[in-house]
Design a protein around this motif. Sequence first.
Motif, PDB file in Angstrom:
ATOM      1  N   GLY A  41      32.128  42.736  38.645  1.00 58.05           N
ATOM      2  CA  GLY A  41      33.562  42.496  38.692  1.00 58.05           C
ATOM      3  C   GLY A  41      34.178  43.568  37.670  1.00 58.05           C
ATOM      4  N   LYS A  42      33.550  44.691  37.673  1.00 58.62           N
ATOM      5  CA  LYS A  42      34.482  45.917  36.821  1.00 58.62           C
ATOM      6  C   LYS A  42      35.972  46.167  37.692  1.00 58.62           C
ATOM      7  N   SER A  43      35.825  46.321  38.888  1.00 57.28           N
ATOM      8  CA  SER A  43      37.084  46.704  39.486  1.00 57.28           C
ATOM      9  C   SER A  43      38.177  45.590  39.666  1.00 57.28           C
ATOM     10  N   THR A  44      37.488  44.290  39.736  1.00 52.43           N
ATOM     11  CA  THR A  44      38.487  42.951  39.890  1.00 52.43           C
ATOM     12  C   THR A  44      39.176  42.925  38.476  1.00 52.43           C
ATOM     13  N   THR A  45      38.438  43.321  37.413  1.00 49.45           N
ATOM     14  CA  THR A  45      39.154  43.397  35.982  1.00 49.45           C
ATOM     15  C   THR A  45      40.068  44.319  35.994  1.00 49.45           C
ATOM     16  N   ILE A  46      39.707  45.399  36.243  1.00 45.19           N
ATOM     17  CA  ILE A  46      40.637  46.708  36.295  1.00 45.19           C
ATOM     18  C   ILE A  46      41.735  46.406  37.389  1.00 45.19           C
ATOM     19  N   ARG A  47      41.651  46.005  38.423  1.00 42.79           N
ATOM     20  CA  ARG A  47      42.874  45.848  39.285  1.00 42.79           C
ATOM     21  C   ARG A  47      43.771  44.795  38.515  1.00 42.79           C
ATOM     22  N   HIS A  48      43.327  43.663  37.950  1.00 34.30           N
ATOM     23  CA  HIS A  48      44.295  42.668  37.271  1.00 34.30           C
ATOM     24  C   HIS A  48      44.811  43.505  36.131  1.00 34.30           C
TER      25      HIS A  48
HETATM   26  N1  ATP Z   1      39.499  40.100  47.137  1.00 38.74           N
HETATM   27  C1  ATP Z   1      38.350  39.656  47.077  1.00 38.74           C
HETATM   28  N2  ATP Z   1      38.138  38.428  47.792  1.00 38.74           N
HETATM   29  C2  ATP Z   1      36.773  38.017  47.849  1.00 38.74           C
HETATM   30  N3  ATP Z   1      36.075  38.308  46.867  1.00 38.74           N
HETATM   31  C3  ATP Z   1      36.357  39.632  46.203  1.00 38.74           C
HETATM   32  C4  ATP Z   1      37.345  40.026  46.193  1.00 38.74           C
HETATM   33  N4  ATP Z   1      37.382  41.302  45.430  1.00 38.74           N
HETATM   34  C5  ATP Z   1      36.126  41.169  44.803  1.00 38.74           C
HETATM   35  N5  ATP Z   1      35.464  40.106  45.296  1.00 38.74           N
HETATM   36  C6  ATP Z   1      33.900  39.894  44.897  1.00 38.74           C
HETATM   37  O1  ATP Z   1      33.994  39.890  43.430  1.00 38.74           O
HETATM   38  C7  ATP Z   1      32.923  40.252  42.903  1.00 38.74           C
HETATM   39  C8  ATP Z   1      33.105  41.469  42.035  1.00 38.74           C
HETATM   40  O2  ATP Z   1      33.645  42.516  42.778  1.00 38.74           O
HETATM   41  P1  ATP Z   1      33.973  44.030  41.950  1.00 38.74           P
HETATM   42  O3  ATP Z   1      34.558  44.890  43.066  1.00 38.74           O
HETATM   43  O4  ATP Z   1      34.985  43.755  40.927  1.00 38.74           O
HETATM   44  O5  ATP Z   1      32.585  44.603  41.460  1.00 38.74           O
HETATM   45  P2  ATP Z   1      32.340  45.954  40.668  1.00 38.74           P
HETATM   46  O6  ATP Z   1      31.810  45.481  39.354  1.00 38.74           O
HETATM   47  O7  ATP Z   1      33.571  46.792  40.581  1.00 38.74           O
HETATM   48  O8  ATP Z   1      31.247  46.682  41.631  1.00 38.74           O
HETATM   49  P3  ATP Z   1      30.920  48.049  41.977  1.00 38.74           P
HETATM   50  O9  ATP Z   1      29.938  48.820  40.822  1.00 38.74           O
HETATM   51  O10 ATP Z   1      30.169  47.921  43.273  1.00 38.74           O
HETATM   52  O11 ATP Z   1      32.240  48.751  42.042  1.00 38.74           O
HETATM   53  C9  ATP Z   1      32.038  40.588  44.142  1.00 38.74           C
HETATM   54  O12 ATP Z   1      30.931  39.769  44.399  1.00 38.74           O
HETATM   55  C10 ATP Z   1      33.017  40.911  45.059  1.00 38.74           C
HETATM   56  O13 ATP Z   1      32.494  40.864  46.747  1.00 38.74           O
END
Ligand code: ATP
Length: 309
Positions: A41-48
């Motif tokens: 969830g790192k990139s998801t948090t960062i995108r928000h």
């Molecule tokens: N737009 C989206 N729609 C559906 N699921 C998503 C979306 N974006 C992220 N996810 C899911 O949310 C979870 C977190 O993803 P994220 O990309 O934030 O991980 P991360 O910590 O950045 O990983 P990595 O180290 O691989 O970059 C994953 O299970 C991913 O498949």
Amino acid sequence: MSVINVNHLTKDYGSGRGVFDVSFQVEKGEVFGFLGPNGAGKSTTIRHLMGFSKPQSGQTQIFGKDTFDRYFEILGNVGYIPGEIALPAGLTGWEFIRMMQNLQKRHNEEHLNYLLKIFELNPEGETKRMSLGVKRKLAVVTAFMSDPDVLILDEPTSGLDPVMQETFIEFIRHEKERGKTILLSSHIFSEVDATCDRIAIIKDGKIVSDFIADDLKHASQKNYEIVFTDEANYAKFIDNSRKSKILKAVGNDPKKKSVIISTDDKFINQVVATLSEYSVCNFSHLKETLEDYFMSYYKEDKNFGGALQ
Ligand SMILES: Nc1ncnc2c1ncn2[C@@H]1O[C@H](COP(=O)(O)OP(=O)(O)OP(=O)(O)O)[C@@H](O)[C@H]1O
Ligand SMILES: [Mg+2]
């Protein structure tokens, strides 16, 4: 007031994916490490945090401003390196730099030239023909060229060679000295260890640990390996350790007849006195690094580690 503020951020993508009730703050001049396994969830948090997505609940703020609603007010003072570099097609590196300068509304030609020099980047060619490392360098240079006060970096060194990774770490340290506020997501322990003041670990969309980097280095809870001379002593120790109030057996190897114990500094004399009742052939301190601590969260079986508990 904190420069970066993530407050109870939740985005549920279903099937347990997403981020759930994530909160952390980054103060001015701090380097904050954001660690976690793939898909945590790192990139998801960062995108928000960058204002690209609206939180389902909770808030993300930079300089006290809501990043989704007031994206254009903060954009010029926030440098961002995305986790996946996607450059627009049909542009040269220079054209991309000029396009980003117009968006950022802050030109600092001197700083741009300095960055091109330290990262050894020649932006003349077409972006689509650039190697992964050169694309990454272009993202680094464009993120920093307006000399923003806040830097949000999603795995910024992936694709860079070891020399460039070193250069990048030096650069981050220098930026910290200049008072910049930095959020750095990474999988590279040495990079986080070398730069971060505070570290949060995210797993399955939730923050599982948030600590001051120096605290881990000076934690009073330590691990030791004890090797016994024979099977009987080894078995007796394991049996007795279950009732112990001063130590906990956190790992063992029957072949080596060794046990790994975790204990607090304040019990060390009592631990040594206890060991005198056994036949021991080796007793050594296991230095727990940030990497061990982090790995304990990577692995499902979290027996080993936990230096801060
Ligand atoms: N737009 C989206 N729609 C559906 N699921 C998503 C979306 N974006 C992220 N996810 C899911 O949310 C979870 C977190 O993803 P994220 O990309 O934030 O991980 P991360 O910590 O950045 O990983 P990595 O180290 O691989 O970059 C994953 O299970 C991913 O498949
Ligand atoms: Mg990611």
